[in-house]
Write an enzyme that holds these catalytic residues in place. Structure first.
Site, PDB file in Angstrom:
ATOM      1  N   GLN A 107       0.691  -1.077   0.019  1.00 27.97           N
ATOM      2  CA  GLN A 107       0.047  -0.091   0.013  1.00 27.97           C
ATOM      3  C   GLN A 107       0.830   1.413  -0.050  1.00 27.97           C
ATOM      4  O   GLN A 107       0.426   2.327  -0.113  1.00 27.97           O
ATOM      5  CB  GLN A 107      -0.959  -0.052   1.499  1.00 27.97           C
ATOM      6  CG  GLN A 107      -1.852  -0.966   1.460  1.00 27.97           C
ATOM      7  CD  GLN A 107      -2.790  -1.086   2.867  1.00 27.97           C
ATOM      8  OE1 GLN A 107      -3.734  -0.524   2.852  1.00 27.97           O
ATOM      9  NE2 GLN A 107      -2.077  -1.722   3.631  1.00 27.97           N
ATOM     10  N   ASP A 110       6.099   4.695  -1.743  1.00 25.05           N
ATOM     11  CA  ASP A 110       7.487   5.234  -1.677  1.00 25.05           C
ATOM     12  C   ASP A 110       8.748   4.624  -2.313  1.00 25.05           C
ATOM     13  O   ASP A 110       9.686   4.952  -2.212  1.00 25.05           O
ATOM     14  CB  ASP A 110       7.715   5.155  -0.093  1.00 25.05           C
ATOM     15  CG  ASP A 110       7.874   3.810   0.708  1.00 25.05           C
ATOM     16  OD1 ASP A 110       8.005   2.892   0.035  1.00 25.05           O
ATOM     17  OD2 ASP A 110       7.214   4.051   1.763  1.00 25.05           O
ATOM     18  N   HIS A 125      -1.321   1.070  -4.372  1.00 32.30           N
ATOM     19  CA  HIS A 125      -1.934   2.533  -4.327  1.00 32.30           C
ATOM     20  C   HIS A 125      -1.110   3.288  -5.132  1.00 32.30           C
ATOM     21  O   HIS A 125      -0.673   4.414  -4.876  1.00 32.30           O
ATOM     22  CB  HIS A 125      -2.026   3.076  -2.964  1.00 32.30           C
ATOM     23  CG  HIS A 125      -3.046   2.322  -2.237  1.00 32.30           C
ATOM     24  ND1 HIS A 125      -3.034   2.260  -0.701  1.00 32.30           N
ATOM     25  CD2 HIS A 125      -4.161   1.772  -2.386  1.00 32.30           C
ATOM     26  CE1 HIS A 125      -4.058   1.823  -0.554  1.00 32.30           C
ATOM     27  NE2 HIS A 125      -4.818   1.383  -1.239  1.00 32.30           N
ATOM     28  N   CYS A 136      -4.688   4.379 -20.760  1.00 30.22           N
ATOM     29  CA  CYS A 136      -4.228   3.333 -21.318  1.00 30.22           C
ATOM     30  C   CYS A 136      -3.307   2.434 -20.184  1.00 30.22           C
ATOM     31  O   CYS A 136      -2.856   1.540 -20.125  1.00 30.22           O
ATOM     32  CB  CYS A 136      -3.316   3.120 -22.527  1.00 30.22           C
ATOM     33  SG  CYS A 136      -1.486   4.074 -22.195  1.00 30.22           S
TER      34      CYS A 136
END
Ligand SMILES: [Zn+2]
Length: 270
Positions: A107, A110, A125, A136
């Site tokens: 998630q 970084d 994420h 696309c």
């Protein structure tokens, strides 16, 4: 505690297709602030949270204004290039290198798993070091675009080199759907794995939170031998709802290297 570390090492060695899910807990040990903890970004600055909630809407309404703000406002997480991966990231990379871990689904945005040596990472994420075409789903290194020049020449937003679609940050904003390629593959991995190592996440944010639940359902309904191991500083809803088979309490940067050490010790010829 040590018993659980030995047990996790045994389970990993016996597994045929292990994957890891990771969350903020593994990054905070590299000094990246979380969002909702006592000194979290939102806790300290509720206005920033309100703005973050509006980013996706802003992008949809006016991608040019979104980009202009992005290029002038300081990054929420500070300069992510300055932080470095910690022993937890390196341990997961080592598990991949020796052939046990097949994927990390994170998630975190970084890029620390990749910098820690993991090759097979699904950025659930998104990734703060990438841009993404919303048409696309092509990902780009930001250096591909001369963003500053586009801004000066009034050419924002950047456009996809393949399809001409509008480019945004790869980071998934509030209310933005998970990019379909990542959502689909993550679900596939949760449906395929026989061991899930859940590290530094309470897995309460949906749809990510579905992934351990999908694996658990397979375990309950089909009696498949799937093992869910949780490593976290505090028990989570996964612990309380008995979704994880067992819970190892502690910092991922301390526990994961011990597990890997055991795995290597048990696998090396006597
Ligand atoms: Zn495109």
């Amino acid at each position: 505690m040590h018993d659980l570390i030995l047990r996790a090492a045994d389970d990993l060695i016996r597994s045929k297709y292990a994957i890891a899910l990771t969350g903020a807990g593994i990054s905070t040990e590299s000094g990246i602030p979380d969002f909702r903890g006592p000194s979290g970004i939102w806790t300290k600055d509720p206005e920033a949270e309100k703005r973050a909630y509006q980013s996706y809407e802003k992008f949809r309404r006016n991608p040019k204004a979104y980009w202009e703000e992005r290029l002038t406002a300081p990054a929420l997480l500070g300069d992510l290039r300055k932080v470095i991966p910690n022993p937890g990231h390196h341990a997961l990379a080592e598990l991949e290198r020796i052939g046990i871990l097949k994927w990390v689904i994170t998630q975190n945005v970084d890029n620390l798993h990749q910098r820690g040596g993991s090759q097979k990472v699904l950025d659930y994420h998104g990734n703060a070091f990438k841009l993404r075409c919303i048409a696309c789903e092509s990902r780009y290194d930001p250096d591909v675009f001369d963003l500053e020049r586009l801004r000066i020449e009034d050419q924002l937003p950047p456009r996809c080199k393949k399809c001409g679609g509008v480019i945004k940050s790869d980071v998934v904003h509030f209310n933005e759907p998970i990019p379909p390629d990542i959502a689909e593959q993550s679900l596939e991995e949760a449906t395929r794995c026989d061991l899930m190592l859940i590290c530094g996440t309470s897995a309460v944010v949906f749809p990510f939170a579905n992934l351990p639940r999908v694996a658990k359902r397979r375990q309950l309904e089909n009696g498949e031998g799937i093992i869910l191991i949780e490593i976290n500083a505090e028990p989570t809803p996964l612990t309380e709802q008995k979704i994880s088979n067992y819970f190892i309490r502690g910092k991922t940067g301390q526990i994961l290297p011990q597990i890997v050490e055991e795995v290597n010790r048990k696998r090396s010829p006597k």
